[in-house]
Design an enzyme around this catalytic site. Structure first.
Site, PDB file in Angstrom:
ATOM      1  N   ARG A  94      48.762  31.757  36.724  1.00 55.00           N
ATOM      2  CA  ARG A  94      48.326  31.739  38.117  1.00 55.00           C
ATOM      3  C   ARG A  94      49.553  31.885  39.015  1.00 55.00           C
ATOM      4  O   ARG A  94      50.608  31.292  38.759  1.00 55.00           O
ATOM      5  CB  ARG A  94      47.583  30.438  38.455  1.00 55.00           C
ATOM      6  CG  ARG A  94      46.169  30.357  37.888  1.00 55.00           C
ATOM      7  CD  ARG A  94      45.233  31.353  38.582  1.00 55.00           C
ATOM      8  NE  ARG A  94      43.855  31.264  38.123  1.00 55.00           N
ATOM      9  CZ  ARG A  94      43.323  32.035  37.185  1.00 55.00           C
ATOM     10  NH1 ARG A  94      44.090  32.938  36.570  1.00 55.00           N
ATOM     11  NH2 ARG A  94      42.052  31.913  36.841  1.00 55.00           N
TER      12      ARG A  94
ATOM     13  N   HIS B  96      46.928  41.821  38.482  1.00 59.88           N
ATOM     14  CA  HIS B  96      46.066  40.833  37.825  1.00 59.88           C
ATOM     15  C   HIS B  96      45.145  41.490  36.791  1.00 59.88           C
ATOM     16  O   HIS B  96      43.924  41.436  36.879  1.00 59.88           O
ATOM     17  CB  HIS B  96      45.237  40.058  38.861  1.00 59.88           C
ATOM     18  CG  HIS B  96      44.818  38.702  38.378  1.00 59.88           C
ATOM     19  ND1 HIS B  96      44.719  37.618  39.208  1.00 59.88           N
ATOM     20  CD2 HIS B  96      44.467  38.250  37.137  1.00 59.88           C
ATOM     21  CE1 HIS B  96      44.326  36.559  38.522  1.00 59.88           C
ATOM     22  NE2 HIS B  96      44.167  36.921  37.254  1.00 59.88           N
TER      23      HIS B  96
ATOM     24  N   GLU C 100      47.555  36.307  46.361  1.00 56.74           N
ATOM     25  CA  GLU C 100      46.881  37.566  46.009  1.00 56.74           C
ATOM     26  C   GLU C 100      45.846  37.967  47.061  1.00 56.74           C
ATOM     27  O   GLU C 100      45.161  37.101  47.607  1.00 56.74           O
ATOM     28  CB  GLU C 100      46.186  37.418  44.649  1.00 56.74           C
ATOM     29  CG  GLU C 100      47.148  37.333  43.482  1.00 56.74           C
ATOM     30  CD  GLU C 100      46.430  37.315  42.144  1.00 56.74           C
ATOM     31  OE1 GLU C 100      45.238  37.681  42.074  1.00 56.74           O
ATOM     32  OE2 GLU C 100      47.066  36.933  41.157  1.00 56.74           O
TER      33      GLU C 100
END
Length: 322
Positions: A239, A286, A268
């Site tokens: 993360r 991602h 993000e």
């Protein structure tokens, strides 16, 4: 039949499974993430909601859904977007999708490690930009992985899968985790548990596989980067907020570490401007679980969790306490 709301587009097999038994409502069926306002409107009156990691599930969400809500099924292994205590307080079950994305995410982490240590991303940019080049003995040299040390932060399923790949490449593995590895797995991997400072000092590559918690936010900060070897690399496929991106940029600029491979980011989809122009950083949008097989398995597991809860059965992979 219960009302099941799917807030974003998911693989059709999961949709079909839910439709076979319940009234499925799509409030968003596009590739773009649903807006907060649209989601709060969408979940009204839902008995179950299927969410993605981009959606925050909190008291506001639960208020909007109503007291009849029974389950929120998150199509992700991480669930830092879900306020678990808020769900438990209201008797709502929360679930995630572990195990089914283990190998794919480990592939991504290992790919990032190869790309940044061998400068593959940089090399491809040379070709695509039509920059003149010529083979030379010292042209674009990188770091080999054989006999190097991989430090894994978080030795769960994905961390173990990453360690297996590293062993196959001839790397030594050390790790940090709250728990001891199973003895057989530890022997298989030849992995040694250490403290965080030792991992940072000894590792040629530090790979993050821990969950995002209050205790792990900005785990990799300015102090951590100063403790790493100047020749070492950071890989993050867990993360984004585990890494302080501003501190990472500063460490790269100061030559405190050699480079980084990142699949996730602190805010993000925004990426720190200081990372974008650097050749010593590999950046992916991602893609950790982004295979057809894995994303389908994730959605199918989320659907199974919903169907179980609505049928009065235990969910397969709960994140809330019964």
């Amino acid at each position: 039949m219960s009302k099941v709301v799917i807030t974003n587009k998911i693989p059709q097999s999961a949709v079909d499974a839910l439709k076979a038994e319940h009234d499925v409502v799509f409030y968003h069926d596009a590739d773009e993430c649903i807006t907060r306002e649209a989601m709060l409107e969408a979940v009204k009156g839902a008995d179950a909601v299927v969410t993605l990691l981009t959606e925050r599930v909190d008291d506001e969400f639960l208020d909007a859904a109503g007291d009849q809500l029974k389950v929120v099924a998150n199509v992700a292994v991480g669930y830092n977007n879900i306020d678990v205590p808020a769900l438990e307080k209201r008797g709502v079950t929360g679930t995630n999708t572990p195990k089914v994305l283990t190998e794919t995410t480990a592939d991504t982490a290992f790919g990032l490690m190869l790309m940044v240590t061998r400068r593959f991303g940089e090399g491809e940019r040379v070709i695509r930009s039509r920059t003149p080049w010529q083979w030379g003995m010292f042209y674009m040299l990188g770091m080999g992985l054989q006999d190097k040390t991989l430090g894994i932060v978080g030795m769960g399923q994905i961390g173990i899968a990453m360690a297996r790949r590293a062993k196959a490449f001839g790397m030594d593995v050390i790790y940090v985790d709250a728990y001891e590895l199973d003895a057989e797995i530890a022997e298989e991997l030849g992995a040694r548990k250490v403290e965080m400072d030792e991992l940072l000092a000894e590792s040629d590559v530090v790979s993050l596989h821990c969950p995002l918690l209050d205790s792990t936010k900005h785990l990799m900060d300015a102090d951590a980067f100063r403790k790493m070897k100047k020749t070492a690399y950071l890989v993050n496929s867990a993360r984004g907020p585990i890494v302080d991106e501003a501190a990472l940029v500063a460490a790269l600029e100061a030559g405190e570490i050699a480079g980084a491979g990142l699949d996730v980011f602190e805010d993000e989809p925004t990426v720190h401007e200081g990372l974008l122009g650097r050749d010593d950083v590999v950046l992916l949008p991602h893609l950790g679980s982004a295979t057809i097989e894995t994303r389908t398995a994730m959605a199918d597991l989320a659907a199974e969790n919903v169907l179980n809860v609505l049928a009065g059965k235990a969910p397969v992979t709960p994140v809330t306490k019964a």
